[in-house]
Design a protein around this motif. Structure first.
Motif, PDB file in Angstrom:
ATOM      1  N   CYS A  99     -39.539  12.071  31.351  1.00  0.00           N
ATOM      2  CA  CYS A  99     -39.083  11.547  32.245  1.00  0.00           C
ATOM      3  C   CYS A  99     -38.544  10.313  31.720  1.00  0.00           C
ATOM      4  N   GLU A 100     -38.023   9.305  32.444  1.00  0.00           N
ATOM      5  CA  GLU A 100     -37.431   8.269  32.067  1.00  0.00           C
ATOM      6  C   GLU A 100     -37.691   7.085  33.013  1.00  0.00           C
ATOM      7  N   SER A 107     -33.958   1.332  29.352  1.00  0.00           N
ATOM      8  CA  SER A 107     -34.398   2.735  29.745  1.00  0.00           C
ATOM      9  C   SER A 107     -35.636   3.174  28.816  1.00  0.00           C
ATOM     10  N   THR A 108     -36.793   3.907  29.178  1.00  0.00           N
ATOM     11  CA  THR A 108     -37.746   4.266  28.372  1.00  0.00           C
ATOM     12  C   THR A 108     -38.103   5.579  28.393  1.00  0.00           C
ATOM     13  N   ALA A 109     -37.779   6.530  27.417  1.00  0.00           N
ATOM     14  CA  ALA A 109     -38.122   7.824  27.656  1.00  0.00           C
ATOM     15  C   ALA A 109     -39.365   8.032  27.409  1.00  0.00           C
ATOM     16  N   LEU A 110     -40.230   8.990  28.355  1.00  0.00           N
ATOM     17  CA  LEU A 110     -41.768   9.248  28.387  1.00  0.00           C
ATOM     18  C   LEU A 110     -41.956  10.796  28.487  1.00  0.00           C
ATOM     19  N   GLU A 119     -48.020   5.656  31.424  1.00  0.00           N
ATOM     20  CA  GLU A 119     -48.067   4.029  31.697  1.00  0.00           C
ATOM     21  C   GLU A 119     -47.058   3.366  30.841  1.00  0.00           C
ATOM     22  N   VAL A 120     -46.531   2.405  31.162  1.00  0.00           N
ATOM     23  CA  VAL A 120     -45.323   1.779  30.429  1.00  0.00           C
ATOM     24  C   VAL A 120     -45.541   0.260  30.488  1.00  0.00           C
ATOM     25  N   PRO A 121     -45.554  -0.678  29.428  1.00  0.00           N
ATOM     26  CA  PRO A 121     -45.595  -2.032  29.712  1.00  0.00           C
ATOM     27  C   PRO A 121     -44.236  -2.570  30.312  1.00  0.00           C
ATOM     28  N   VAL A 122     -44.289  -3.325  31.273  1.00  0.00           N
ATOM     29  CA  VAL A 122     -42.908  -3.991  31.703  1.00  0.00           C
ATOM     30  C   VAL A 122     -43.119  -5.507  31.965  1.00  0.00           C
ATOM     31  N   ALA A 123     -42.088  -6.256  31.798  1.00  0.00           N
ATOM     32  CA  ALA A 123     -42.383  -7.475  32.116  1.00  0.00           C
ATOM     33  C   ALA A 123     -42.871  -8.029  33.471  1.00  0.00           C
ATOM     34  N   ALA A 124     -43.707  -9.200  33.160  1.00  0.00           N
ATOM     35  CA  ALA A 124     -44.391  -9.458  34.582  1.00  0.00           C
ATOM     36  C   ALA A 124     -43.534 -10.087  35.526  1.00  0.00           C
ATOM     37  N   THR A 125     -42.185 -10.382  35.307  1.00  0.00           N
ATOM     38  CA  THR A 125     -41.274 -10.798  36.351  1.00  0.00           C
ATOM     39  C   THR A 125     -40.583  -9.722  37.072  1.00  0.00           C
ATOM     40  N   ALA A 126     -40.742  -8.413  36.484  1.00  0.00           N
ATOM     41  CA  ALA A 126     -40.075  -7.038  36.807  1.00  0.00           C
ATOM     42  C   ALA A 126     -40.441  -6.950  38.621  1.00  0.00           C
ATOM     43  N   THR A 127     -39.715  -6.509  39.312  1.00  0.00           N
ATOM     44  CA  THR A 127     -39.778  -6.304  40.892  1.00  0.00           C
ATOM     45  C   THR A 127     -39.342  -4.996  41.094  1.00  0.00           C
ATOM     46  N   GLU A 128     -38.290  -4.352  40.446  1.00  0.00           N
ATOM     47  CA  GLU A 128     -38.013  -2.765  40.559  1.00  0.00           C
ATOM     48  C   GLU A 128     -38.000  -2.229  39.266  1.00  0.00           C
ATOM     49  N   ALA A 129     -38.241  -0.764  39.502  1.00  0.00           N
ATOM     50  CA  ALA A 129     -37.896   0.175  38.649  1.00  0.00           C
ATOM     51  C   ALA A 129     -37.303   1.608  39.253  1.00  0.00           C
ATOM     52  N   THR A 130     -36.960   2.302  38.290  1.00  0.00           N
ATOM     53  CA  THR A 130     -36.467   3.566  38.645  1.00  0.00           C
ATOM     54  C   THR A 130     -36.910   4.712  37.774  1.00  0.00           C
ATOM     55  N   LEU A 131     -37.641   5.842  38.512  1.00  0.00           N
ATOM     56  CA  LEU A 131     -38.067   6.951  37.756  1.00  0.00           C
ATOM     57  C   LEU A 131     -37.181   7.950  37.973  1.00  0.00           C
ATOM     58  N   ASP A 141     -31.488  16.190  38.320  1.00  0.00           N
ATOM     59  CA  ASP A 141     -32.389  14.889  37.813  1.00  0.00           C
ATOM     60  C   ASP A 141     -32.682  14.343  39.321  1.00  0.00           C
ATOM     61  N   LEU A 142     -34.035  13.852  39.494  1.00  0.00           N
ATOM     62  CA  LEU A 142     -34.599  13.298  40.503  1.00  0.00           C
ATOM     63  C   LEU A 142     -34.492  11.782  40.155  1.00  0.00           C
ATOM     64  N   THR A 143     -34.317  11.033  41.053  1.00  0.00           N
ATOM     65  CA  THR A 143     -34.493   9.476  40.798  1.00  0.00           C
ATOM     66  C   THR A 143     -35.356   9.071  41.969  1.00  0.00           C
ATOM     67  N   VAL A 144     -36.403   8.292  41.635  1.00  0.00           N
ATOM     68  CA  VAL A 144     -37.293   7.652  42.546  1.00  0.00           C
ATOM     69  C   VAL A 144     -37.207   6.111  42.266  1.00  0.00           C
TER      70      VAL A 144
END
Length: 215
Positions: A99-100, A107-110, A119-131, A141-144
């Motif tokens: 997944c990504e 973008s980080t491949a996992l 689990e993945v580290p993200v910036a403390a200021t991040a408010t949104e992500a897309t899986l 591809d499914l996007t969440v």
């Protein structure tokens, strides 16, 4: 003297600490004037809109260095851990699934582990992500979309609905879940987990929700 911060929807302590210039959220969380909130919420990154946080004044920090020389100082960028567990339509873990995760344009491949988790580290200021991931059951591809910091505490109805939704018990927009639908959903969850089927999200049900959801 310090100041008081009223938590808004989507805020968590790691991000709030960054807002006030603190690299370490524990400076705020461990302050004696926040002891009641700390006892109530337990998790600094699962707060509730309207919670009141005391923000202490920043303290100057000095580092002795020799005069007449050039010195470099490195300040680390605080991160939080984004943890997810993926399951299929039969509620089975999506193990070893590629997944990504996309956050702030990066973008980080996992690959999920045997329990469908990553689990993945993200910036403390991040408010949104897309899986993004390829479900073997569908040919695309499914996007969440993921809202970081929006999970309310489990003792709040909004937090209970969100966890039931994330666990697959609610499949409609949460604003469409009225009291009757919510009670029936809680009954279904209680039945599946061999809890007394009351339709009330009591302490035992909340504990099991938190256990299965992971927070």
């Amino acid at each position: 003297m310090g100041t008081t911060h009223t938590v808004a929807q989507g805020e968590h302590l790691s991000g709030i600490a960054q807002q006030y210039g603190f690299n370490e959220y524990r400076t705020i969380w461990d302050h004696p004037q926040n002891s009641s909130l700390k006892e109530q919420r337990r998790n600094p990154n699962v707060l509730f809109p309207g919670d009141s946080l005391f923000i202490p004044d920043k303290q100057a920090k000095t580092e002795p260095r020799g005069a007449g020389q050039q010195h470099s100082f490195k300040v680390s960028r605080p991160t939080i851990r984004l943890r997810l567990a993926l399951r299929d339509f039969d509620n089975q873990p999506l193990a070893n699934t590629d997944c990504e995760i996309r956050v702030d344009g990066t973008s980080t491949a996992l690959t999920t582990d045997a329990d469908g988790r990553f689990e993945v580290p993200v910036a403390a200021t991040a408010t949104e992500a897309t899986l993004v991931f390829k479900d073997p059951l569908v040919p695309f591809d499914l996007t969440v979309p993921i809202k970081i910091g929006h999970l309310d505490p489990v003792d709040q109805v909004s937090g209970q609905k969100a966890r039931l939704s994330n666990l697959g018990y609610i499949t409609r927009p949460l604003e469409e879940v009225d009291d009757t639908v919510f009670a029936h959903t809680v009954q279904e969850f209680q039945c599946d987990l061999d809890l007394p089927v009351t339709g009330e999200c009591d302490d035992a049900t909340q504990a099991k929700l938190k256990e299965l959801h992971g927070s």
